[in-house]
Design a protein around this motif. Structure first.
Motif, PDB file in Angstrom:
ATOM      1  N   PRO A  82       0.635  -1.426   0.054  1.00  0.00           N
ATOM      2  CA  PRO A  82      -0.134  -0.019  -0.026  1.00  0.00           C
ATOM      3  C   PRO A  82       0.786   1.313   0.075  1.00  0.00           C
ATOM      4  CG  PRO A  82      -0.130  -1.288   2.178  1.00  0.00           C
ATOM      5  CD  PRO A  82       0.561  -1.953   1.041  1.00  0.00           C
ATOM      6  N   ILE A  90      -2.131   1.707   3.974  1.00  0.00           N
ATOM      7  CA  ILE A  90      -1.712   0.583   4.828  1.00  0.00           C
ATOM      8  C   ILE A  90      -2.574   0.442   5.917  1.00  0.00           C
ATOM      9  CG2 ILE A  90      -0.348   2.095   6.423  1.00  0.00           C
ATOM     10  CD1 ILE A  90       1.603  -0.129   6.383  1.00  0.00           C
ATOM     11  N   TRP A  93      -5.324  -2.756   5.730  1.00  0.00           N
ATOM     12  CA  TRP A  93      -5.165  -4.306   5.515  1.00  0.00           C
ATOM     13  C   TRP A  93      -6.304  -5.191   6.279  1.00  0.00           C
ATOM     14  CZ3 TRP A  93      -2.971  -7.586   3.008  1.00  0.00           C
ATOM     15  CH2 TRP A  93      -1.610  -7.180   1.993  1.00  0.00           C
ATOM     16  N   VAL A 115       7.113  -2.736   2.361  1.00  0.00           N
ATOM     17  CA  VAL A 115       7.311  -1.179   2.217  1.00  0.00           C
ATOM     18  C   VAL A 115       8.809  -0.820   1.803  1.00  0.00           C
ATOM     19  CG1 VAL A 115       6.971   1.006   3.260  1.00  0.00           C
ATOM     20  CG2 VAL A 115       5.399  -0.961   3.822  1.00  0.00           C
ATOM     21  N   GLY A 127       6.547   1.302   8.019  1.00  0.00           N
ATOM     22  CA  GLY A 127       5.899   0.151   7.439  1.00  0.00           C
ATOM     23  C   GLY A 127       6.058  -1.299   7.796  1.00  0.00           C
ATOM     24  N   THR A 131       2.716  -2.820   9.651  1.00  0.00           N
ATOM     25  CA  THR A 131       2.328  -4.080   8.946  1.00  0.00           C
ATOM     26  C   THR A 131       2.182  -5.158  10.018  1.00  0.00           C
ATOM     27  OG1 THR A 131       3.179  -3.296   6.818  1.00  0.00           O
ATOM     28  CG2 THR A 131       2.973  -5.929   7.386  1.00  0.00           C
TER      29      THR A 131
END
Length: 307
Positions: A82, A90, A93, A115, A127, A131
């Motif tokens: 993303p 992001i 998700w 990322v 990122g 994540t």
């Protein structure tokens, strides 16, 4: 050991499967059905994973269901980037996962998420951490893409290369370790979640980074790895010698091996993303690889994959 076999890579992405020769994905579905059956015959304990979709598209998955090929897999997979290539945040998700979970009763794995540091290395730190926060506990398998930056002189495996503009050049900045072997700041962030988030790392033919990758994964505590065995590479000189060396080096990890890339001389079009004239030839390659690197007696069915 090989715990899972993925059938192709990003088949709904035109960089990895040619829509000109397979506009409705029926050829791909036939390829999946044949390969899934071949893998199961070689070793029924190896999980069969539908090639990770990119973009994440529930309608595409329903189309695959309509073609009947989901009967030949145990897991479906998604890929998401993303902050680099996708046109969504992001923070979306969990919702993206839910879209796919709503249309299938199969486990949904995140087999590529990443990322890059194309714009700033600090963005990659964010990122990794975001994540992990959003995906750990929501997907049974998560693979961060990737351990190493891709050296620019190697080129990226896309159909249109430099014509893709900055989208192409971002491929070279997705690693946690720079092409010169030095770690980026995001490596420390990844190390804190390495036990829960595996790595996705492609190894090129006779890749000089293989041994370094093994050492890094040991140091980080990574247990799960996704990588690939290229059907196209199987026609190179000493292909079996390279495959043997790669799989022996990775034997201590739980490996999801991806079978993909059409040899030019076997494709309807002469490039890696083309459907094959004879999809059974691809299925035969998958069966050969499983029989060689995950023989039936060597693999115990996993007990937590459906969690």
């Amino acid at each position: 050991m090989i715990e899972a076999a993925m059938i192709w890579n990003e088949p709904n992405n035109k960089s990895h499967w040619d829509p000109e020769v397979d506009p409705d994905w029926s050829r791909y579905a036939d390829t999946v059905s044949r390969a899934g059956a071949a893998i199961a015959e070689a070793n029924p304990a190896v999980l069969r994973v539908l090639g990770g979709m990119s973009p994440i598209d529930p309608m595409w998955l329903k189309r695959m269901e309509g073609h009947g090929c989901l009967d030949a897999v145990d897991v479906v997979a998604v890929h998401g980037f993303p902050l680099d290539w996708n046109l969504w945040s992001i923070h979306e998700w969990p919702a993206k996962l839910a879209e796919i979970q709503a249309v299938t009763d199969k486990p949904v794995w995140v087999t590529e998420v990443g990322v890059g540091s194309f714009g700033a290395e600090e963005v990659q730190v964010f990122g990794v951490e975001k994540t992990a926060e959003l995906l750990i506990g929501r997907a049974p398998r998560i693979f961060w893409y990737s351990l190493f930056d891709l050296p620019q002189e190697w080129g990226a495996t896309t159909r249109h290369r430099e014509a893709e503009g900055s989208s192409y050049y971002r491929h070279f900045y997705m690693g946690l370790i720079r092409a010169d072997g030095t770690p980026k700041p995001a490596l420390d962030s990844y190390a804190r979640v390495a036990g829960e988030m595996g790595l996705m790392q492609w190894f090129h033919y006779h890749d000089p980074r293989l041994d370094d990758a093994v050492e890094w994964m040991r140091r980080l505590g990574t247990r799960k790895l996704r990588t690939g065995l290229s059907w196209a590479d199987s026609f190179r000189p000493d292909a079996i010698g390279w495959f043997d060396r790669q799989m022996e080096a990775l034997a201590e990890f739980d490996v999801t091996v991806t079978f993909c890339f059409t040899p030019e001389h076997l494709g309807i079009q002469p490039h890696h993303s083309s459907a094959a004239h004879e999809p059974q030839a691809f299925a035969d390659f998958c069966a050969w690889a499983i029989d060689r690197y995950a023989p039936a007696a060597a693999v115990t069915p996993p007990t937590t994959v459906m969690a």
